[in-house]
Design a protein around this motif. Structure first.
Motif, PDB file in Angstrom:
ATOM      1  N   VAL A   1       0.846  -1.193   0.000  1.00 32.67           N
ATOM      2  CA  VAL A   1       0.000   0.000   0.000  1.00 32.67           C
ATOM      3  C   VAL A   1       0.878   1.238   0.000  1.00 32.67           C
ATOM      4  CG1 VAL A   1      -1.762   1.315   1.250  1.00 32.67           C
ATOM      5  CG2 VAL A   1      -1.846  -1.182   1.241  1.00 32.67           C
ATOM      6  N   HIS A   2       0.571   2.175  -0.875  1.00 33.64           N
ATOM      7  CA  HIS A   2       1.309   3.433  -0.959  1.00 33.64           C
ATOM      8  C   HIS A   2       0.306   4.588  -0.947  1.00 33.64           C
ATOM      9  CE1 HIS A   2       4.145   6.498  -2.206  1.00 33.64           C
ATOM     10  NE2 HIS A   2       3.372   6.809  -3.242  1.00 33.64           N
ATOM     11  N   ILE A   3       0.617   5.645  -0.212  1.00 31.52           N
ATOM     12  CA  ILE A   3      -0.221   6.844  -0.198  1.00 31.52           C
ATOM     13  C   ILE A   3       0.438   7.894  -1.082  1.00 31.52           C
ATOM     14  CG2 ILE A   3      -1.343   8.611   1.194  1.00 31.52           C
ATOM     15  CD1 ILE A   3      -2.313   5.774   1.775  1.00 31.52           C
ATOM     16  N   ALA A   4      -0.241   8.277  -2.166  1.00 31.44           N
ATOM     17  CA  ALA A   4       0.300   9.263  -3.101  1.00 31.44           C
ATOM     18  C   ALA A   4       0.313  10.654  -2.467  1.00 31.44           C
ATOM     19  CB  ALA A   4      -0.530   9.266  -4.383  1.00 31.44           C
ATOM     20  N   GLU A   5       0.947  11.599  -3.146  1.00 33.07           N
ATOM     21  CA  GLU A   5       1.073  12.949  -2.599  1.00 33.07           C
ATOM     22  C   GLU A   5      -0.282  13.598  -2.348  1.00 33.07           C
ATOM     23  OE1 GLU A   5       3.592  15.365  -4.993  1.00 33.07           O
ATOM     24  OE2 GLU A   5       5.383  14.132  -4.662  1.00 33.07           O
ATOM     25  N   ASP A   6      -1.267  13.273  -3.166  1.00 33.07           N
ATOM     26  CA  ASP A   6      -2.593  13.868  -2.974  1.00 33.07           C
ATOM     27  C   ASP A   6      -3.471  13.052  -2.032  1.00 33.07           C
ATOM     28  OD1 ASP A   6      -3.096  11.661  -4.530  1.00 33.07           O
ATOM     29  OD2 ASP A   6      -4.118  12.742  -6.150  1.00 33.07           O
ATOM     30  N   GLY A   7      -2.886  12.031  -1.384  1.00 28.91           N
ATOM     31  CA  GLY A   7      -3.626  11.228  -0.422  1.00 28.91           C
ATOM     32  C   GLY A   7      -4.306  10.010  -1.008  1.00 28.91           C
ATOM     33  N   GLU A   8      -4.213   9.797  -2.327  1.00 28.91           N
ATOM     34  CA  GLU A   8      -4.867   8.649  -2.939  1.00 28.91           C
ATOM     35  C   GLU A   8      -4.141   7.362  -2.569  1.00 28.91           C
ATOM     36  OE1 GLU A   8      -6.607   7.186  -7.280  1.00 28.91           O
ATOM     37  OE2 GLU A   8      -5.072   8.753  -7.196  1.00 28.91           O
ATOM     38  N   ILE A   9      -4.917   6.307  -2.377  1.00 28.97           N
ATOM     39  CA  ILE A   9      -4.370   4.994  -2.033  1.00 28.97           C
ATOM     40  C   ILE A   9      -3.994   4.253  -3.313  1.00 28.97           C
ATOM     41  CG2 ILE A   9      -4.845   2.778  -0.922  1.00 28.97           C
ATOM     42  CD1 ILE A   9      -6.997   4.297   0.737  1.00 28.97           C
ATOM     43  N   TRP A  10      -2.725   3.830  -3.398  1.00 26.94           N
ATOM     44  CA  TRP A  10      -2.239   3.012  -4.505  1.00 26.94           C
ATOM     45  C   TRP A  10      -1.930   1.626  -3.974  1.00 26.94           C
ATOM     46  CZ3 TRP A  10       1.858   6.364  -7.607  1.00 26.94           C
ATOM     47  CH2 TRP A  10       1.200   7.490  -8.132  1.00 26.94           C
ATOM     48  N   LEU A  11      -2.218   0.603  -4.768  1.00 22.28           N
ATOM     49  CA  LEU A  11      -1.991  -0.776  -4.374  1.00 22.28           C
ATOM     50  C   LEU A  11      -1.196  -1.515  -5.437  1.00 22.28           C
ATOM     51  CD1 LEU A  11      -5.642  -1.663  -3.241  1.00 22.28           C
ATOM     52  CD2 LEU A  11      -3.742  -0.994  -1.753  1.00 22.28           C
ATOM     53  N   SER A  12      -0.376  -2.454  -4.989  1.00 22.85           N
ATOM     54  CA  SER A  12       0.323  -3.332  -5.921  1.00 22.85           C
ATOM     55  C   SER A  12       0.404  -4.732  -5.318  1.00 22.85           C
ATOM     56  CB  SER A  12       1.738  -2.818  -6.231  1.00 22.85           C
ATOM     57  OG  SER A  12       2.589  -2.966  -5.108  1.00 22.85           O
ATOM     58  N   GLY A  13       0.525  -5.732  -6.194  1.00 22.01           N
ATOM     59  CA  GLY A  13       0.598  -7.118  -5.735  1.00 22.01           C
ATOM     60  C   GLY A  13       0.178  -8.057  -6.839  1.00 22.01           C
ATOM     61  N   GLY A  14       0.405  -9.345  -6.624  1.00 23.65           N
ATOM     62  CA  GLY A  14       0.103 -10.335  -7.633  1.00 23.65           C
ATOM     63  C   GLY A  14      -1.365 -10.500  -7.939  1.00 23.65           C
ATOM     64  N   GLN A  15      -2.224 -10.041  -7.034  1.00 29.74           N
ATOM     65  CA  GLN A  15      -3.664 -10.202  -7.250  1.00 29.74           C
ATOM     66  C   GLN A  15      -4.290  -9.013  -7.971  1.00 29.74           C
ATOM     67  OE1 GLN A  15      -2.383  -8.690  -4.749  1.00 29.74           O
ATOM     68  NE2 GLN A  15      -3.788  -8.143  -3.099  1.00 29.74           N
ATOM     69  N   ILE A  16      -3.503  -7.988  -8.300  1.00 28.53           N
ATOM     70  CA  ILE A  16      -4.036  -6.826  -9.001  1.00 28.53           C
ATOM     71  C   ILE A  16      -4.356  -7.193 -10.449  1.00 28.53           C
ATOM     72  CG2 ILE A  16      -3.609  -4.435  -9.695  1.00 28.53           C
ATOM     73  CD1 ILE A  16      -3.820  -4.818  -6.682  1.00 28.53           C
ATOM     74  N   PHE A  17      -5.496  -6.734 -10.934  1.00 27.06           N
ATOM     75  CA  PHE A  17      -5.931  -7.105 -12.282  1.00 27.06           C
ATOM     76  C   PHE A  17      -4.993  -6.550 -13.355  1.00 27.06           C
ATOM     77  CE2 PHE A  17      -7.008  -2.840 -12.597  1.00 27.06           C
ATOM     78  CZ  PHE A  17      -7.881  -2.502 -13.623  1.00 27.06           C
ATOM     79  N   GLN A  18      -5.082  -7.086 -14.550  1.00 29.04           N
ATOM     80  CA  GLN A  18      -4.207  -6.697 -15.656  1.00 29.04           C
ATOM     81  C   GLN A  18      -4.775  -5.549 -16.486  1.00 29.04           C
ATOM     82  OE1 GLN A  18      -1.059  -8.406 -16.274  1.00 29.04           O
ATOM     83  NE2 GLN A  18      -1.627  -8.921 -14.163  1.00 29.04           N
ATOM     84  N   GLY A  19      -6.063  -5.279 -16.365  1.00 30.97           N
ATOM     85  CA  GLY A  19      -6.666  -4.202 -17.136  1.00 30.97           C
ATOM     86  C   GLY A  19      -8.111  -4.502 -17.454  1.00 30.97           C
ATOM     87  N   TYR A  20      -8.832  -3.474 -17.916  1.00 29.27           N
ATOM     88  CA  TYR A  20     -10.237  -3.624 -18.298  1.00 29.27           C
ATOM     89  C   TYR A  20     -10.330  -4.173 -19.722  1.00 29.27           C
ATOM     90  CZ  TYR A  20     -11.071  -0.633 -14.233  1.00 29.27           C
ATOM     91  OH  TYR A  20     -11.116  -0.125 -12.963  1.00 29.27           O
ATOM     92  N   LEU A  21     -11.238  -5.097 -19.933  1.00 32.02           N
ATOM     93  CA  LEU A  21     -11.377  -5.767 -21.224  1.00 32.02           C
ATOM     94  C   LEU A  21     -11.729  -4.763 -22.329  1.00 32.02           C
ATOM     95  CD1 LEU A  21     -11.464  -8.481 -22.750  1.00 32.02           C
ATOM     96  CD2 LEU A  21     -13.899  -8.595 -22.191  1.00 32.02           C
ATOM     97  N   ASN A  22     -10.890  -4.730 -23.347  1.00 31.56           N
ATOM     98  CA  ASN A  22     -11.123  -3.886 -24.533  1.00 31.56           C
ATOM     99  C   ASN A  22     -11.310  -2.405 -24.183  1.00 31.56           C
ATOM    100  OD1 ASN A  22     -11.071  -6.233 -26.134  1.00 31.56           O
ATOM    101  ND2 ASN A  22     -13.274  -6.566 -25.843  1.00 31.56           N
ATOM    102  N   ASN A  23     -10.652  -1.964 -23.120  1.00 33.67           N
ATOM    103  CA  ASN A  23     -10.780  -0.558 -22.726  1.00 33.67           C
ATOM    104  C   ASN A  23      -9.426  -0.037 -22.250  1.00 33.67           C
ATOM    105  OD1 ASN A  23     -11.596   1.978 -21.870  1.00 33.67           O
ATOM    106  ND2 ASN A  23     -13.479   1.233 -20.918  1.00 33.67           N
ATOM    107  N   PRO A  24      -8.476   0.146 -23.165  1.00 34.06           N
ATOM    108  CA  PRO A  24      -7.137   0.581 -22.776  1.00 34.06           C
ATOM    109  C   PRO A  24      -7.114   1.957 -22.129  1.00 34.06           C
ATOM    110  CG  PRO A  24      -7.425   0.665 -25.165  1.00 34.06           C
ATOM    111  CD  PRO A  24      -8.598  -0.070 -24.622  1.00 34.06           C
ATOM    112  N   ARG A  25      -8.037   2.824 -22.518  1.00 38.25           N
ATOM    113  CA  ARG A  25      -8.059   4.172 -21.926  1.00 38.25           C
ATOM    114  C   ARG A  25      -8.377   4.107 -20.443  1.00 38.25           C
ATOM    115  NH1 ARG A  25     -11.899   9.311 -23.798  1.00 38.25           N
ATOM    116  NH2 ARG A  25     -11.173  10.749 -22.153  1.00 38.25           N
ATOM    117  N   ALA A  26      -9.420   3.346 -20.084  1.00 38.12           N
ATOM    118  CA  ALA A  26      -9.773   3.209 -18.664  1.00 38.12           C
ATOM    119  C   ALA A  26      -8.650   2.533 -17.894  1.00 38.12           C
ATOM    120  CB  ALA A  26     -11.067   2.416 -18.522  1.00 38.12           C
ATOM    121  N   THR A  27      -7.986   1.553 -18.527  1.00 33.47           N
ATOM    122  CA  THR A  27      -6.876   0.860 -17.881  1.00 33.47           C
ATOM    123  C   THR A  27      -5.733   1.821 -17.580  1.00 33.47           C
ATOM    124  OG1 THR A  27      -7.431  -1.218 -18.998  1.00 33.47           O
ATOM    125  CG2 THR A  27      -5.198  -1.000 -18.126  1.00 33.47           C
TER     126      THR A  27
END
Length: 271
Positions: free
Chosen positions: A79-105
């Motif tokens: 877990v990482h807290i960005a400069e603006d306070g947003e929560i960022w997450l990383s790990g093996g269980q994080i999804f790879q992206g939204y299906l057919n939606n590279p912009r949202a990804t």
């Protein structure tokens, strides 16, 4: 022992009589509720996660629960807290992206981090506290950024109040719209020997306004003056899913509420 006999034992019975542990992973649970259930002998373990994290990313560990937090990162999660306070997450269980939606990804994934859109803070032992949603931050005309969820939760904890929504984007100060709990108000009127008036008249009762003002003042003790609720309006109407003002999980639809009550909001800032 008196509380256990009069209150806590009834809570346990309502839950089946044998419940000792439960998990909460929906809307944020207030610290006072965690403490209440703990006093009743039921420990609630609150966690946090998203569909994009394959369920839980953090959780309160057994015997080390900190009520009011969503716990520590589960194994394999960072877990990482960005400069603006947003929560960022990383790990093996994080999804790879939204299906057919590279912009949202691309908007939420970067360098292995998932930008959750939630605002939070980590304490010295890695327990995460959720304080709001990034998209719900209110920015006053003076440039003050305010996360409204904590204020709203505190106001809503008053027995007479059903919902509270803070407003103030591009306005000189923060204000609030408040709805009432019909059952609690009915009991309050009976205890004071007051007649039950139509909702449109009831919201102007001076004693009722005083009670709601106490809730607002109590909530304001948590924040600075610039972040405080300066004024409020009690609404006769309720926020409901049927009216398009609440999500199926009973979360506020802020933009829809502001659109539904433009005159009431304007009245808060008139003069």
């Amino acid at each position: 022992q008196i509380y256990d006999k009069l209150v806590f034992s009834k809570v346990r019975d309502a839950l089946g009589g044998r419940v000792r542990h439960a998990i909460s992973g929906g809307s944020a649970m207030e610290r006072r509720l965690g403490l209440f259930f703990s006093g009743a002998g039921v420990t609630i373990y609150e966690g946090y996660g998203l569909t994009e994290t394959t369920a839980a990313a953090t959780a309160n560990p057994p015997e080390q629960t900190r009520f009011g937090t969503v716990g520590q990162p589960v194994p394999g999660t960072t877990v990482h807290i960005a400069e603006d306070g947003e929560i960022w997450l990383s790990g093996g269980q994080i999804f790879q992206g939204y299906l057919n939606n590279p912009r949202a990804t691309s908007e939420v994934l970067g360098d292995g981090w998932l930008a959750t859109g939630d605002i939070g803070a980590l304490d010295e032992e890695g327990y995460l506290t959720i304080t709001g949603r990034k998209k719900e931050i209110l920015v006053t005309s003076g440039g003050k950024s305010v996360s409204p969820s904590g204020l709203e939760d505190r106001v809503r904890s008053h027995p007479l109040i059903a919902q509270c929504v803070a407003v103030g984007n591009n306005r000189p100060f923060i204000a609030a719209l408040v709805t009432l709990d019909p059952d609690a108000v009915g009991h309050w009127l009976t205890m004071r020997g007051k007649p039950r008036l139509p909702d449109e008249e009831l919201v102007h009762d001076p004693d009722l306004e005083t009670e709601i003002r106490r809730a607002v003042v109590a909530a304001n003790t948590l924040v600075s003056q610039a972040e405080s609720i300066r004024t409020f309006r009690i609404l006769a109407a309720q926020f409901s899913e049927e009216r398009g003002l609440l999500t199926p999980s009973l979360k506020l639809k802020r933009k829809a509420i502001e659109k539904a009550f433009p005159e009431e909001i304007e009245a808060l800032y008139r003069g």
